[in-house]
Design a protein around this motif. Sequence first.
Motif, PDB file in Angstrom:
ATOM      1  N   VAL A 116       0.764  -1.042   0.028  1.00 19.41           N
ATOM      2  CA  VAL A 116      -0.094   0.034  -0.075  1.00 19.41           C
ATOM      3  C   VAL A 116       0.963   1.233   0.076  1.00 19.41           C
ATOM      4  N   ALA A 166      -4.550   6.040   0.535  1.00 21.11           N
ATOM      5  CA  ALA A 166      -3.886   4.662   0.559  1.00 21.11           C
ATOM      6  C   ALA A 166      -4.334   3.974  -0.488  1.00 21.11           C
ATOM      7  N   VAL A 172      -3.415   0.386  -3.187  1.00 23.14           N
ATOM      8  CA  VAL A 172      -2.914  -0.748  -3.314  1.00 23.14           C
ATOM      9  C   VAL A 172      -1.978  -0.710  -4.695  1.00 23.14           C
ATOM     10  N   ALA A 200      -0.201  -6.300  -5.563  1.00 22.17           N
ATOM     11  CA  ALA A 200      -0.815  -7.411  -4.847  1.00 22.17           C
ATOM     12  C   ALA A 200      -0.645  -8.750  -5.393  1.00 22.17           C
ATOM     13  N   SER A 209     -11.141  -2.182   0.076  1.00 23.94           N
ATOM     14  CA  SER A 209     -10.132  -1.391  -0.141  1.00 23.94           C
ATOM     15  C   SER A 209      -8.729  -1.277   1.162  1.00 23.94           C
ATOM     16  N   ALA A 210      -7.874  -0.767   0.598  1.00 19.84           N
ATOM     17  CA  ALA A 210      -6.821  -0.503   1.774  1.00 19.84           C
ATOM     18  C   ALA A 210      -7.252   0.064   2.940  1.00 19.84           C
ATOM     19  N   ASP A 211      -8.077   1.169   2.587  1.00 23.90           N
ATOM     20  CA  ASP A 211      -8.779   2.030   3.953  1.00 23.90           C
ATOM     21  C   ASP A 211      -9.561   1.157   4.634  1.00 23.90           C
ATOM     22  N   LEU A 270       1.324  -5.466   3.379  1.00 21.74           N
ATOM     23  CA  LEU A 270       0.199  -5.955   4.094  1.00 21.74           C
ATOM     24  C   LEU A 270       0.081  -7.437   4.077  1.00 21.74           C
TER      25      LEU A 270
END
Length: 629
Positions: free
Chosen positions: A172, A178, A180, A183, A194-196, A250
């Motif tokens: 991220v 924020a 991605v 991945a 989502s990343a958030d 992540l």
Amino acid sequence: MKPTPGEGWLAASTLRRRAAVLAVAALGVVLLGPPLFDVWDDWTNPPFKPLWTTLIENGIGVVLAGTLAAGGVWLSRQDWEDEYVYGAAEWVIAIVVGHAVVMGWILFVQVYLQGDLKPYVIAMDGIVLSADVALGVGIYNARSKRNRDRLEAERDRLSALYENSSDPIATVRFNGDAAVEAANDAFRERLDASADDILADAPRDLRAAAVREHGIDGTLEYDWDAGDGRDYRVNVTPVDADDEDVRVHLRIADITEQTELAREAEARERLEHLHRVASDLATVDTVDSAYERTLNALRSAVAFDEACVVVDGEVVAGRDAGTWLDRESIERVQTGAVPSDGGAITRTVEDGRTVLTVPVGDDAVLQAGVDEPSLRDSQITAAELLGTHLRETRQRLDREERLRDQRERLELLNRTFRHDLMNDANVIDARASLLEEFVDDEGEAYLETVEERADEMSERIETMRSLMKAVEGEDHDLTPKPAAEVLKSQVDDARETYRGAAFEVDTPLPAVDVLADDLLADVFQNLLANAVEHNTADAPHVRVSAERDGDDLLVTVADNGSGVAPERRDAVFDLGEKGEASNGTGIGLNICRRIVDSYGGDITVADADADADDLGGAAFTVRLPVADD
């Protein structure tokens, strides 16, 4: 806002950006002036010089200055962020100013201090200065390339990790939102978030603005609810990045199976705890203590916010609850149910709490309230088991209470009955003794019958006393008793009572104490009396012996009677069992067994000659625990 390719400098997002590109272009235009002026001067003022020579002389300056002006225009048209644009402009202006200062100092020294202008020195210093600038640019480029290579290597490593991992993994980037940046397939296929969304459950603020301002120190690990019914654990690790962006790595691990195993282990521990609670409840002697211990165990099983025990609609015990938690559940619960009946019910009440109601017999319930939206099956089962244990404990205490009442009434009746009968027997015996001198020979036989019956009444009253104490054997307080002294005392009494019988004692008797009470004398007295009264021999002969056997003392009373048939050796101790020729009550040997059992011993019967005895009758052996030395 970023300018799009093809837009001019007027589309720049900030005044600083505009000023920067304008300064670069203006500097190029300014530096273009001297070579153009020199060309014009050489061509128009004497001594006139050929045009081609002055163009060759100033061509390099015109090209370089024009390139600088064109570079400012080119820079304004790029889609770079503002910071990159004015950063490039700052480098240009700083180098030009620095170069101008150095060359100005050289000219000042030559013209004003030495009075001699030396062009070759100026040229050489310009070359050295350019070399130094080139060195700085080269070092900067080398470091930038080194950082790019390291970043590419890190990305290659992460890419390999992404490909070989079954867990969802992503990088991220925090620049703007924020986002991605990269991945693996597991992340794209299994997660619809989502990343958030993923970072929202972190224990600290991981919103893009906070991360850009403060960065991330160290690795974070936390549980994440994806809303798909499974359990996830997120690992957030900062990774190497350039100076402008912040990136994190992540890893989202599916820990559903591990969580289930942990919950199963927790459920096993909860059940083991409930078994300990059941043993604990088996020792309580009041129902209030049972309620308190049940609520303590329920807190461990359910982790309630409030709980109570309700009996006949009234709260008899509670934790943070002054009244019942849900009246409707009490009315709907299946009374008398056990866990296999599914008797417990859960219901969400108006304030959003979940209330668990467990039946405890026909007249009581156990209620617990939690703020959670639901309870796990293992928690409900644990609460149901607690309800069952509490129900059984209440039933046990109720039985014990009834038994105590019955025993007290029976003891009162026994004491009253025994007291009155004993008084009557003593009065009859006393009055009969007074009548001896007033009756003739014909009435003497009747008087003897009265005296015999009065003595029998006294004996039966004493027998009743022993029986009652034997029945209440669980209340005996056992203390060390000198077995040899008690046995000799009863043999002496038997010799006085049965003068026609012979009593023999094998001495010395072991000088040990046994755990018993004052009923030990009744055991020996009954066995000695039984050996004489049920003896069919013309001259009853009784032999008493004792020996130590480990932690026990064996006392044997043998006689020369007809013995006990093998098929009757167990039945002879039954209540009311007596021989065909016996005139007794049939309870003496039963009393002996009850008393000896209450001591933790036992009593058996065998043939006298089976015990290496030559009497040939019955041999009763009593095993008594020896008190600690």
